[in-house]
Design an enzyme around this catalytic site. Structure first.
Site, PDB file in Angstrom:
ATOM      1  N   CYS A 190      94.691  80.120  57.966  1.00 51.70           N
ATOM      2  CA  CYS A 190      95.717  79.743  57.024  1.00 51.70           C
ATOM      3  C   CYS A 190      96.143  81.381  56.451  1.00 51.70           C
ATOM      4  O   CYS A 190      97.196  81.503  56.008  1.00 51.70           O
ATOM      5  CB  CYS A 190      95.136  79.096  55.899  1.00 51.70           C
ATOM      6  SG  CYS A 190      95.389  77.344  56.057  1.00 51.70           S
ATOM      7  N   HIS A 236      99.523  70.690  55.821  1.00 50.40           N
ATOM      8  CA  HIS A 236      98.427  70.089  56.240  1.00 50.40           C
ATOM      9  C   HIS A 236      97.863  69.189  55.291  1.00 50.40           C
ATOM     10  O   HIS A 236      97.166  68.111  55.751  1.00 50.40           O
ATOM     11  CB  HIS A 236      97.294  71.138  56.491  1.00 50.40           C
ATOM     12  CG  HIS A 236      97.497  72.346  57.385  1.00 50.40           C
ATOM     13  ND1 HIS A 236      96.542  73.514  57.792  1.00 50.40           N
ATOM     14  CD2 HIS A 236      98.084  72.130  58.593  1.00 50.40           C
ATOM     15  CE1 HIS A 236      97.162  74.204  58.558  1.00 50.40           C
ATOM     16  NE2 HIS A 236      97.952  73.443  59.168  1.00 50.40           N
ATOM     17  N   PHE A 267     101.240  79.503  56.386  1.00 48.95           N
ATOM     18  CA  PHE A 267     101.514  78.546  55.218  1.00 48.95           C
ATOM     19  C   PHE A 267     100.742  77.171  55.320  1.00 48.95           C
ATOM     20  O   PHE A 267     101.558  76.332  54.846  1.00 48.95           O
ATOM     21  CB  PHE A 267     102.791  78.472  55.163  1.00 48.95           C
ATOM     22  CG  PHE A 267     103.785  79.989  55.519  1.00 48.95           C
ATOM     23  CD1 PHE A 267     103.463  80.828  54.687  1.00 48.95           C
ATOM     24  CD2 PHE A 267     104.650  79.849  56.475  1.00 48.95           C
ATOM     25  CE1 PHE A 267     104.049  82.252  54.965  1.00 48.95           C
ATOM     26  CE2 PHE A 267     105.315  81.068  56.551  1.00 48.95           C
ATOM     27  CZ  PHE A 267     104.925  82.131  55.811  1.00 48.95           C
ATOM     28  N   CYS A 268      99.465  77.083  55.868  1.00 51.88           N
ATOM     29  CA  CYS A 268      99.194  75.587  56.034  1.00 51.88           C
ATOM     30  C   CYS A 268      99.850  74.657  56.754  1.00 51.88           C
ATOM     31  O   CYS A 268      99.985  73.543  56.164  1.00 51.88           O
ATOM     32  CB  CYS A 268      98.507  75.183  54.679  1.00 51.88           C
ATOM     33  SG  CYS A 268      97.031  76.202  53.864  1.00 51.88           S
ATOM     34  N   ALA A 269     100.780  75.297  57.548  1.00 53.11           N
ATOM     35  CA  ALA A 269     101.433  74.416  58.478  1.00 53.11           C
ATOM     36  C   ALA A 269     101.452  75.068  59.724  1.00 53.11           C
ATOM     37  O   ALA A 269     102.770  75.341  60.532  1.00 53.11           O
ATOM     38  CB  ALA A 269     103.116  74.226  57.856  1.00 53.11           C
TER      39      ALA A 269
END
Length: 453
Positions: A395, A129, A375-377
């Protein structure tokens, strides 16, 4: 002027000494165990060398660029010499600028703030992100997740060839995935970008701690990374690269340090002349400790030798991957396939387990710290899990209870400070949990799975 530094007495064949290597944690089943920090992809432990260097400097702390006193002058020299050290670490060109920021996220938001008018940004949905989201004021083209490095290059080339109108463009790409650990074809993507008149910024947050990053060799325009993933303390980052867009824009932050001259006008307003140097985007009192810690980490990794560090990490990757492959219920997530080169970041799911439950059991019963979630993805993880990449998710951990299926994964990550015992304990723990189940009861609290009291 010089500041005392810690001696660098480190073997190239053993883990580099890091803070916390002797910390013990309690187990719910009784007793204590040395903590196995296997969440390097989130934040790597600080190198002991870095911490010692910072401690040696601390008594000499002074205001940077703002004082005539000895300590201020010494701190200013330290700060600017750290800039030189980082430039050498990254192989910067003679006219590149090294700007100190708070993190990779801050670095990429800074770059987003200086984009020329009508600039179009191209970014793969696979990004963290930090590099997926900063481009709010630009025209953004999001590219689908490629399944091979070659497909990544072809996808970018096609998108760049189709852009209309043909104006300034920026490509943002990761060097190593924070989810799969896979290395991206940065040099080939840079060549594709430049062939179509675009520039490219490399998110090296996961790459720089594991592999050498050379701006000239990769032929990228900018590099961004964070200190806390490079074995330095929190709160510092770097944006390094071409100066022209940075010099042509208004400062990222307005204030002291960014301004060269300020004068009142006759009409009551204020005229400001901004610096053209890196100071233009470093307003306010800088994080001298954070900057020095990054420089210290750069020196420590360079002196240890990346060839040796990479070789040892590949050995650890092999131990983990072989161990997980021996457990049929474990599915390792990958974009490019099992043979893709990668750093020490591996994500997986376990049949019959909620990811939060599994991570909680690793911690509570084995003293192993890993990460679970998206994983902020989010788009990438959802693509890898076969769900809708456009779905929203948190998240952190899911709300699912232990035993319930969740659209989240578990990530184990390691690096220069990881001893063999930590990965061996991890593999043993995964095997035992899958085979025997958890030895403790767990419940969901505030969205996280925790041991039941």
């Amino acid at each position: 002027m010089s500041v005392p530094t810690a001696a660098a007495d480190q073997s190239l064949c053993t883990p580099l000494p890091v803070l916390g290597r002797d910390v013990t944690v309690p187990l719910v089943t009784g007793g204590e165990v040395t903590y196995a920090a296997l969440d390097y992809a989130a934040s790597a432990p600080a190198l002991q060398r870095v911490w010692d260097d910072v401690a040696a400097y601390a008594p000499y702390y002074g205001s940077v660029h703002r004082g005539a006193g000895y300590l201020s002058q010494l701190s200013t020299d330290l700060f600017e010499n750290s800039r030189v050290t980082v430039a050498e670490f990254l192989g910067c060109r003679a006219d590149d600028q090294v700007i100190f920021t708070r993190s990779t996220t801050d670095s990429l938001n800074l770059l987003a703030a200086v984009l020329p008018a009508d600039c179009e940004v191209f970014v793969f949905e696979t990004e963290h992100h930090a590099s997926l989201l900063p481009w709010r004021d630009a025209r953004v083209t999001y590219l689908n997740a490629p399944r091979t490095p070659g497909e990544a290059v072809r996808t970018l080339e096609s998108a760049l060839a189709d852009r209309d109108p043909y104006g300034p463009a920026l490509v943002c790409v990761t060097g190593a995935s924070n989810v799969t650990g896979e290395l991206w074809p940065v040099r080939e993507l840079a060549a594709a970008a430049h062939a179509h008149g675009a520039r490219i910024v490399l998110d090296a947050a996961q790459l720089a701690p594991h592999h050498p990053v050379d701006i000239q060799d990769l032929d990228v325009d900018w590099v961004a990374f964070s200190g806390h993933k490079l074995y330095a303390p929190f709160g510092s980052g770097v944006l390094a690269g071409r100066a022209d867009w940075l010099q042509a824009s208004e400062p990222y932050l307005a204030g002291g340090g960014a301004s060269r001259k300020v004068a009142r006008r006759a009409d009551g307003g204020v005229d400001v002349e901004w610096h053209d140097s890196a100071a233009r985007h470093e307003a306010g009192s800088p994080n001298v400790i954070g900057v020095y810690s990054i420089a210290s980490a750069c020196k420590a990794l360079t002196e240890a030798g990346f060839d040796s560090l990479v070789a040892r990490e590949q050995y650890l990757i092999g131990k983990v991957r072989d161990g997980l492959a021996a457990v049929p219920e474990v599915k390792v997530l990958s974009l490019f396939g099992d043979d893709a080169p990668r750093v020490g970041v591996i994500s997986f799911v376990v049949d019959g387990w909620n990811s939060s439950h599994f991570a909680a059991a690793l911690s509570a019963e084995y003293g192993i710290g890993v990460r679970d979630g998206l994983f902020c993805a989010h788009p990438l993880v959802r693509t890898l899990l076969g769900s809708d990449p456009q779905s929203q998710g948190e998240c952190g951990a899911p709300e699912a209870a232990p035993g319930e299926k969740s659209l989240n994964a578990i990530r184990v990550s390691f690096g220069a400070g990881t001893p063999d015992e930590h990965v061996e304990r991890f593999v043993r723990a995964v095997t035992e949990l899958v085979r025997d189940g958890a030895r403790w009861n767990y419940r969901t609290e505030d969205g996280r799975c925790v041991p039941a009291v």
